[in-house]
Write a protein that holds these residues in place. Structure first.
Motif, PDB file in Angstrom:
ATOM      1  N   LEU A  78       0.984 -14.326  36.525  1.00  0.00           N
ATOM      2  CA  LEU A  78      -0.264 -14.497  35.778  1.00  0.00           C
ATOM      3  C   LEU A  78      -1.471 -14.045  36.599  1.00  0.00           C
ATOM      4  N   ALA A  79      -1.465 -14.355  37.880  1.00  0.00           N
ATOM      5  CA  ALA A  79      -2.575 -13.899  38.733  1.00  0.00           C
ATOM      6  C   ALA A  79      -2.619 -12.378  38.757  1.00  0.00           C
ATOM      7  N   GLY A  80      -1.472 -11.746  38.893  1.00  0.00           N
ATOM      8  CA  GLY A  80      -1.426 -10.285  38.864  1.00  0.00           C
ATOM      9  C   GLY A  80      -1.883  -9.730  37.535  1.00  0.00           C
ATOM     10  N   TYR A  81      -1.487 -10.376  36.444  1.00  0.00           N
ATOM     11  CA  TYR A  81      -1.895  -9.938  35.109  1.00  0.00           C
ATOM     12  C   TYR A  81      -3.411 -10.039  34.946  1.00  0.00           C
ATOM     13  N   TRP A  82      -3.967 -11.192  35.327  1.00  0.00           N
ATOM     14  CA  TRP A  82      -5.411 -11.401  35.176  1.00  0.00           C
ATOM     15  C   TRP A  82      -6.218 -10.459  36.065  1.00  0.00           C
ATOM     16  N   LEU A  83      -5.683 -10.132  37.231  1.00  0.00           N
ATOM     17  CA  LEU A  83      -6.412  -9.244  38.137  1.00  0.00           C
ATOM     18  C   LEU A  83      -6.237  -7.771  37.776  1.00  0.00           C
ATOM     19  N   GLY A  84      -5.242  -7.464  36.974  1.00  0.00           N
ATOM     20  CA  GLY A  84      -5.045  -6.084  36.517  1.00  0.00           C
ATOM     21  C   GLY A  84      -4.866  -5.110  37.666  1.00  0.00           C
ATOM     22  N   ASP A  85      -5.739  -4.106  37.725  1.00  0.00           N
ATOM     23  CA  ASP A  85      -5.641  -3.070  38.758  1.00  0.00           C
ATOM     24  C   ASP A  85      -5.873  -3.611  40.170  1.00  0.00           C
ATOM     25  N   GLN A  86      -6.419  -4.795  40.257  1.00  0.00           N
ATOM     26  CA  GLN A  86      -6.692  -5.391  41.576  1.00  0.00           C
ATOM     27  C   GLN A  86      -5.616  -6.412  41.958  1.00  0.00           C
ATOM     28  N   TRP A  87      -4.397  -6.232  41.459  1.00  0.00           N
ATOM     29  CA  TRP A  87      -3.328  -7.180  41.699  1.00  0.00           C
ATOM     30  C   TRP A  87      -3.013  -7.368  43.178  1.00  0.00           C
ATOM     31  N   GLU A  88      -3.401  -6.397  44.021  1.00  0.00           N
ATOM     32  CA  GLU A  88      -3.124  -6.518  45.453  1.00  0.00           C
ATOM     33  C   GLU A  88      -3.829  -7.728  46.069  1.00  0.00           C
ATOM     34  N   VAL A  89      -4.867  -8.225  45.388  1.00  0.00           N
ATOM     35  CA  VAL A  89      -5.581  -9.406  45.869  1.00  0.00           C
ATOM     36  C   VAL A  89      -4.612 -10.593  45.966  1.00  0.00           C
ATOM     37  N   VAL A  90      -3.667 -10.658  45.032  1.00  0.00           N
ATOM     38  CA  VAL A  90      -2.669 -11.734  45.063  1.00  0.00           C
ATOM     39  C   VAL A  90      -1.907 -11.686  46.383  1.00  0.00           C
ATOM     40  N   GLU A  91      -1.500 -10.502  46.770  1.00  0.00           N
ATOM     41  CA  GLU A  91      -0.767 -10.334  48.022  1.00  0.00           C
ATOM     42  C   GLU A  91      -1.593 -10.810  49.213  1.00  0.00           C
ATOM     43  N   THR A  92      -2.886 -10.528  49.174  1.00  0.00           N
ATOM     44  CA  THR A  92      -3.777 -10.966  50.260  1.00  0.00           C
ATOM     45  C   THR A  92      -3.787 -12.485  50.363  1.00  0.00           C
ATOM     46  N   TYR A  93      -3.943 -13.157  49.214  1.00  0.00           N
ATOM     47  CA  TYR A  93      -4.006 -14.615  49.236  1.00  0.00           C
ATOM     48  C   TYR A  93      -2.662 -15.252  49.582  1.00  0.00           C
ATOM     49  N   VAL A  94      -1.574 -14.684  49.101  1.00  0.00           N
ATOM     50  CA  VAL A  94      -0.255 -15.203  49.457  1.00  0.00           C
ATOM     51  C   VAL A  94      -0.021 -15.010  50.952  1.00  0.00           C
ATOM     52  N   GLY A  95      -0.455 -13.889  51.489  1.00  0.00           N
ATOM     53  CA  GLY A  95      -0.347 -13.660  52.931  1.00  0.00           C
ATOM     54  C   GLY A  95      -1.145 -14.678  53.724  1.00  0.00           C
ATOM     55  N   LEU A  96      -2.358 -14.984  53.251  1.00  0.00           N
ATOM     56  CA  LEU A  96      -3.176 -16.006  53.914  1.00  0.00           C
ATOM     57  C   LEU A  96      -2.514 -17.376  53.828  1.00  0.00           C
ATOM     58  N   LEU A  97      -1.961 -17.684  52.665  1.00  0.00           N
ATOM     59  CA  LEU A  97      -1.277 -18.963  52.507  1.00  0.00           C
ATOM     60  C   LEU A  97      -0.083 -19.051  53.447  1.00  0.00           C
ATOM     61  N   SER A  98       0.683 -17.981  53.550  1.00  0.00           N
ATOM     62  CA  SER A  98       1.833 -17.962  54.463  1.00  0.00           C
ATOM     63  C   SER A  98       1.393 -18.169  55.909  1.00  0.00           C
ATOM     64  N   LYS A  99       0.318 -17.493  56.299  1.00  0.00           N
ATOM     65  CA  LYS A  99      -0.186 -17.657  57.670  1.00  0.00           C
ATOM     66  C   LYS A  99      -0.695 -19.074  57.908  1.00  0.00           C
ATOM     67  N   ALA A 100      -1.319 -19.674  56.900  1.00  0.00           N
ATOM     68  CA  ALA A 100      -1.797 -21.059  57.039  1.00  0.00           C
ATOM     69  C   ALA A 100      -0.617 -22.014  57.222  1.00  0.00           C
ATOM     70  N   VAL A 101       0.447 -21.800  56.466  1.00  0.00           N
ATOM     71  CA  VAL A 101       1.637 -22.649  56.606  1.00  0.00           C
ATOM     72  C   VAL A 101       2.239 -22.485  57.998  1.00  0.00           C
ATOM     73  N   VAL A 102       2.343 -21.259  58.477  1.00  0.00           N
ATOM     74  CA  VAL A 102       2.875 -21.013  59.823  1.00  0.00           C
ATOM     75  C   VAL A 102       1.998 -21.701  60.867  1.00  0.00           C
ATOM     76  N   ALA A 103       0.685 -21.594  60.712  1.00  0.00           N
ATOM     77  CA  ALA A 103      -0.232 -22.231  61.665  1.00  0.00           C
ATOM     78  C   ALA A 103      -0.074 -23.746  61.649  1.00  0.00           C
TER      79      ALA A 103
END
Length: 129
Positions: A78-103
């Motif tokens: 749904l995030a990718g759908y709502w962001l449309g052509d800017q779906w890469e933003v989802v990847e950025t936030y998931v990457g940040l979330l993953s790094k926060a969990v690791v930290a």
């Protein structure tokens, strides 16, 4: 379980009581842990281990895995759908979330080691005094 206890006994800075407490915690909260664990980066891959060790019923495990994964994947889709052509933003936030969990895991592990080393040093100091 016997293999797990044998491996645990060889690890530095851990006690048998730690594993027993962990097993008791999973017995009480295992269903929530599997369900929510499927939505948390890093833990989604690891939550199967305690579920297997504790012999969680396969239908329960499959149901919790399906529901947790369905929610996580639906949020991403749904995030990718709502962001449309800017779906890469989802990847950025998931990457940040993953790094926060690791930290957070790294900080928790460092705190655990510090507490255990301090306790061990205090115990040795009491024996020599």
């Amino acid at each position: 379980r016997d293999r797990m206890h044998a491996i645990w006994a060889k690890l530095p800075l851990v006690k048998a009581s730690d594993l027993e407490r962990t097993e008791q915690w999973f017995a009480r909260h295992g269903t929530k842990a599997v369900f929510l664990g499927r939505m948390v980066p890093i833990f989604r891959s690891l939550i199967s281990v305690p579920a297997g060790v504790e012999r969680m019923a396969l239908p329960t495990f499959v149901l919790l895995t399906t529901l947790g994964s369905l929610i996580w994947n639906s949020v991403l889709v749904l995030a990718g759908y709502w962001l449309g052509d800017q779906w890469e933003v989802v990847e950025t936030y998931v990457g940040l979330l993953s790094k926060a969990v690791v930290a957070l895991v790294a900080v928790a592990l460092a705190a655990y080691v510090a507490v255990r080393l301090r306790g061990r040093n205090q115990a040795q100091h009491r024996r020599t005094s």
